[in-house]
Design an enzyme around this catalytic site. Structure first.
Site, PDB file in Angstrom:
ATOM      1  N   HIS A  55       0.816  -1.334   0.016  1.00 48.19           N
ATOM      2  CA  HIS A  55       0.080  -0.138   0.063  1.00 48.19           C
ATOM      3  C   HIS A  55       0.776   1.258  -0.004  1.00 48.19           C
ATOM      4  O   HIS A  55       2.016   0.963   0.156  1.00 48.19           O
ATOM      5  CB  HIS A  55      -0.911   0.038   1.244  1.00 48.19           C
ATOM      6  CG  HIS A  55       0.005   0.087   2.727  1.00 48.19           C
ATOM      7  ND1 HIS A  55      -0.170  -1.139   3.526  1.00 48.19           N
ATOM      8  CD2 HIS A  55       0.561   0.966   3.046  1.00 48.19           C
ATOM      9  CE1 HIS A  55       0.562  -0.833   4.519  1.00 48.19           C
ATOM     10  NE2 HIS A  55       0.885   0.425   4.416  1.00 48.19           N
TER      11      HIS A  55
HETATM   12  P1  TYD Z   1      -1.637  -3.173   7.530  1.00 56.44           P
HETATM   13  O1  TYD Z   1      -1.300  -1.811   7.552  1.00 56.44           O
HETATM   14  O2  TYD Z   1      -2.237  -3.395   6.223  1.00 56.44           O
HETATM   15  O3  TYD Z   1      -0.498  -3.971   7.872  1.00 56.44           O
HETATM   16  P2  TYD Z   1       0.791  -4.352   6.911  1.00 56.44           P
HETATM   17  O4  TYD Z   1       1.299  -3.213   6.119  1.00 56.44           O
HETATM   18  O5  TYD Z   1       2.117  -4.580   7.859  1.00 56.44           O
HETATM   19  O6  TYD Z   1       0.917  -5.422   5.848  1.00 56.44           O
HETATM   20  O7  TYD Z   1      -2.571  -3.169   8.798  1.00 56.44           O
HETATM   21  C1  TYD Z   1      -3.010  -4.696   8.839  1.00 56.44           C
HETATM   22  C2  TYD Z   1      -4.300  -4.582   9.735  1.00 56.44           C
HETATM   23  O8  TYD Z   1      -4.157  -3.975  10.906  1.00 56.44           O
HETATM   24  C3  TYD Z   1      -5.636  -3.730   9.115  1.00 56.44           C
HETATM   25  O9  TYD Z   1      -6.643  -4.336   9.272  1.00 56.44           O
HETATM   26  C4  TYD Z   1      -5.312  -2.299   9.749  1.00 56.44           C
HETATM   27  C5  TYD Z   1      -4.957  -2.699  11.193  1.00 56.44           C
HETATM   28  N1  TYD Z   1      -4.091  -1.484  11.690  1.00 56.44           N
HETATM   29  C6  TYD Z   1      -4.658  -0.685  12.663  1.00 56.44           C
HETATM   30  O10 TYD Z   1      -5.765  -1.120  13.383  1.00 56.44           O
HETATM   31  N2  TYD Z   1      -3.789   0.080  13.427  1.00 56.44           N
HETATM   32  C7  TYD Z   1      -2.544   0.343  13.088  1.00 56.44           C
HETATM   33  O11 TYD Z   1      -1.894   1.168  13.430  1.00 56.44           O
HETATM   34  C8  TYD Z   1      -2.044  -0.408  11.907  1.00 56.44           C
HETATM   35  C9  TYD Z   1      -0.837  -0.233  11.399  1.00 56.44           C
HETATM   36  C10 TYD Z   1      -2.947  -1.450  11.428  1.00 56.44           C
END
Ligand code: TYD
Length: 142
Positions: A55
């Site tokens: 992302h």
């Molecule tokens: P995501 O940012 O997509 O993880 P990565 O980039 O490490 O693959 O986040 C995974 C899940 O966690 C998504 O459902 C959003 C949630 N999340 C939160 O609720 N708070 C946060 O601060 C973060 C980073 C993620």
């Protein structure tokens, strides 16, 4: 023409006190170039095939570190991409807004720390690569 690297490093203060341990220090707006509002970290990255991230953020600034072990970070600004092996706890990588990023190839002992300049906000995420490309393309042509 030489292109600016996408990789922007952040250097933490460190105090090496072996064999009694190492100390790493991140002061907001000093070592890290923004005020820190949120800290999150990832552990148990046990699946060697896992790919995280995938992302970009519209406004959020972040700094990412491997506080233990290592991983591969792919940075993509919509025109070109760069791979960075993140493997030194005192050397983070700045994740600026509108930089698509993926994390993969985690070592078995990898622990990732992220410092962010704002709270979690799903509306700040761009999770679709084609949408990301269309926004970055529009910005370049305007
Ligand atoms: P995501 O940012 O997509 O993880 P990565 O980039 O490490 O693959 O986040 C995974 C899940 O966690 C998504 O459902 C959003 C949630 N999340 C939160 O609720 N708070 C946060 O601060 C973060 C980073 C993620």
């Amino acid at each position: 023409m030489t292109q600016k690297p996408l990789k922007k490093m952040i250097k933490l203060q460190n105090i090496i006190d072996m064999p009694d341990g190492n100390l790493f220090i991140a002061e907001a707006e000093r070592h890290v170039p923004f005020p820190v509002r949120r800290v999150y970290f990832m552990t148990h990255l046990a699946n060697p095939n896992a790919i995280r991230g995938k992302h970009a953020h519209r406004r959020l600034c972040q700094a990412i570190f491997a506080v233990n072990g290592s991983f591969e970070l792919l940075l993509d600004n919509g025109v070109r991409s760069e791979k960075v092996r993140v493997d030194n706890p005192s050397r983070g990588v700045l994740l600026s807004p509108m930089l698509w990023h993926t994390m993969s190839k985690f070592s078995y002992d990898c622990v990732i720390l992220v410092l962010a300049d704002d709270y979690y906000d799903e509306s700040d995420y761009i999770r679709d690569y084609r949408t990301f490309r269309s926004i970055t393309g529009r910005k370049r042509s305007s």
